[in-house]
Design an enzyme around this catalytic site. Structure first.
Site, PDB file in Angstrom:
ATOM      1  CE1 TYR A 239      -4.226  -1.186  -0.117  1.00  0.00           C
ATOM      2  CE2 TYR A 239      -3.398  -3.010   0.945  1.00  0.00           C
ATOM      3  CZ  TYR A 239      -4.423  -2.448  -0.016  1.00  0.00           C
ATOM      4  OH  TYR A 239      -5.418  -3.460  -0.294  1.00  0.00           O
TER       5      TYR A 239
ATOM      6  CD  GLN B  17     -16.191  -1.624  -8.757  1.00  0.00           C
ATOM      7  OE1 GLN B  17     -15.777  -2.678  -8.500  1.00  0.00           O
ATOM      8  NE2 GLN B  17     -16.601  -1.485 -10.030  1.00  0.00           N
TER       9      GLN B  17
ATOM     10  CB  ILE C 211      -8.830   3.023  -3.000  1.00  0.00           C
ATOM     11  CG1 ILE C 211      -7.755   2.182  -3.745  1.00  0.00           C
ATOM     12  CG2 ILE C 211      -9.980   1.826  -2.820  1.00  0.00           C
ATOM     13  CD1 ILE C 211      -7.208   1.306  -2.762  1.00  0.00           C
TER      14      ILE C 211
ATOM     15  CG  HIS D 110     -14.039  -1.240  -3.229  1.00  0.00           C
ATOM     16  ND1 HIS D 110     -13.669  -1.621  -4.435  1.00  0.00           N
ATOM     17  CD2 HIS D 110     -15.156  -1.938  -2.732  1.00  0.00           C
ATOM     18  CE1 HIS D 110     -14.620  -2.555  -4.675  1.00  0.00           C
ATOM     19  NE2 HIS D 110     -15.514  -2.795  -3.683  1.00  0.00           N
TER      20      HIS D 110
ATOM     21  CB  CYS E 180      -6.461   2.761  14.943  1.00  0.00           C
ATOM     22  SG  CYS E 180      -5.625   1.921  16.483  1.00  0.00           S
TER      23      CYS E 180
ATOM     24  CB  CYS F  57      -3.355   4.530  16.549  1.00  0.00           C
ATOM     25  SG  CYS F  57      -4.758   5.749  16.885  1.00  0.00           S
TER      26      CYS F  57
ATOM     27  CB  CYS G   9      -4.529   4.648  20.751  1.00  0.00           C
ATOM     28  SG  CYS G   9      -5.175   3.404  19.825  1.00  0.00           S
TER      29      CYS G   9
ATOM     30  CG  ASN H 101     -14.706  -1.645 -19.850  1.00  0.00           C
ATOM     31  OD1 ASN H 101     -13.655  -1.054 -19.561  1.00  0.00           O
ATOM     32  ND2 ASN H 101     -15.245  -2.474 -19.308  1.00  0.00           N
TER      33      ASN H 101
ATOM     34  CB  CYS I  71     -13.007   5.781 -20.080  1.00  0.00           C
ATOM     35  SG  CYS I  71     -13.264   4.262 -19.443  1.00  0.00           S
TER      36      CYS I  71
END
Length: 305
Positions: A98, A136, A138, A154, A162, A203, A208, A271, A289
């Site tokens: 990520y 959808q 992110i 999503h 957290c 966090c 925390c 598409n 597109c």
């Protein structure tokens, strides 16, 4: 609607694909039209437009989709890493994945499709007409393009949650933590960084210091019920639906447009290829597109200046 029946993210299985390929009524058997003028006539009268977008829109901005041939980060596909189980087994590897995606997104920009949708929303809002983006994706490219009415089913790459206290917040730090700086290279020969869990994003809420995870919906997880309720409202109320750059194989989103079509609302698919749902729709516009969408959403001659 089926929005309420299938709420976990997953890849469409063969049974559901078959349901999408077999229309529920004979009127849907004909090949969808590619008549732009006919679409524009319907568009000019629509008061409540729902636009469903998927990875194909972002791909035209150079965003990796991690789908199909070559869709790997190192030796894994997204569905191998985007799961609660993968994060529990190896949070360092998942955070590398990520972190790589976040850093890539900071180098990308909205493309003509994103911009056309945002311009359309702004223009029609002045005519008491509504455009809602149900995405959808992110990557927040719709937001950066200027869209305001967005439902991110999503989640977002740039939000964290957290695992201890549940606090969720926006996070645009680059890198997101010191230990991830320079990590996340996608080359298959790259070894895992093996970052100790205490050095991964933590966090910052008082008292925390729990482990953070990306605030995205992973495969097998339930979509946010509040967002799903709003999606259902938009789909129930829309009088025109566009499906833009989506493969129609990730559910529940794959079921959204076919359900709209089933109640007789015109659906237009934009598409690069046919999908399991194509034959359910009134229109299909083949191609990038960023090429097909701007003329479809441009100001119609019946609109006031």
């Amino acid at each position: 609607m089926i929005v309420c029946k299938i709420t976990c993210r997953g890849i469409l299985n063969s049974h559901l694909r078959a349901r999408l390929r077999n229309p529920w009524s004979s009127q849907n058997m004909a090949r969808p039209s590619s008549d732009l003028a006919a679409f524009r006539e319907i568009f000019s009268k629509a008061k409540h437009i729902a636009i469903l977008t998927g990875a194909g829109v972002s791909a035209e901005s150079g965003v990796p989709t991690f789908r199909g041939a070559g869709g790997y980060w190192r030796k894994w596909q997204a569905q191998d890493l985007a799961t609660p189980e993968a994060f529990a087994r190896n949070p360092s590897r998942v955070w590398e994945f990520y972190h790589y995606r976040r850093e890539v997104m900071l180098t990308k920009n909205p493309n003509p499709a994103h911009l056309a949708i945002a311009e359309c929303e702004e223009r029609l809002s002045k005519q008491a007409r509504k455009v809602t983006v149900i995405t959808q994706n992110i990557d927040e490219l719709h937001r950066r393009a200027g869209s305001k009415n967005i439902l991110e089913i999503h989640g977002s790459l740039f939000k964290t949650r957290c695992v201890s206290c549940g606090h969720e917040s926006a996070n645009y730090k680059s890198p997101i933590c010191a230990a991830l700086e320079g990590k996340g290279a996608p080359d298959p020969n790259t070894s895992d960084a093996g970052i100790p869990v205490q050095d991964l994003p933590r966090c910052e809420q008082a008292g925390c210091h729990g482990l953070l995870r990306p605030a995205v919906v992973w495969f097998g997880e339930t979509l946010d019920s509040d967002i799903l309720t709003r999606v259902e409202q938009e789909l129930d109320n829309c009088d025109l639906c566009l499906v833009v750059g989506t493969s129609s194989i990730v559910y529940p989103a794959a079921m959204f447009a076919p359900q709209v079509a089933a109640r007789g609302v015109p659906v237009a698919e934009f598409n690069m290829e046919d999908t399991p749902a194509t034959m359910r729709f009134k229109f299909h516009f083949h191609g990038p597109c960023g090429t097909t969408l701007p003329p479809a959403l441009a100001r119609h001659e019946t609109e006031g200046k």
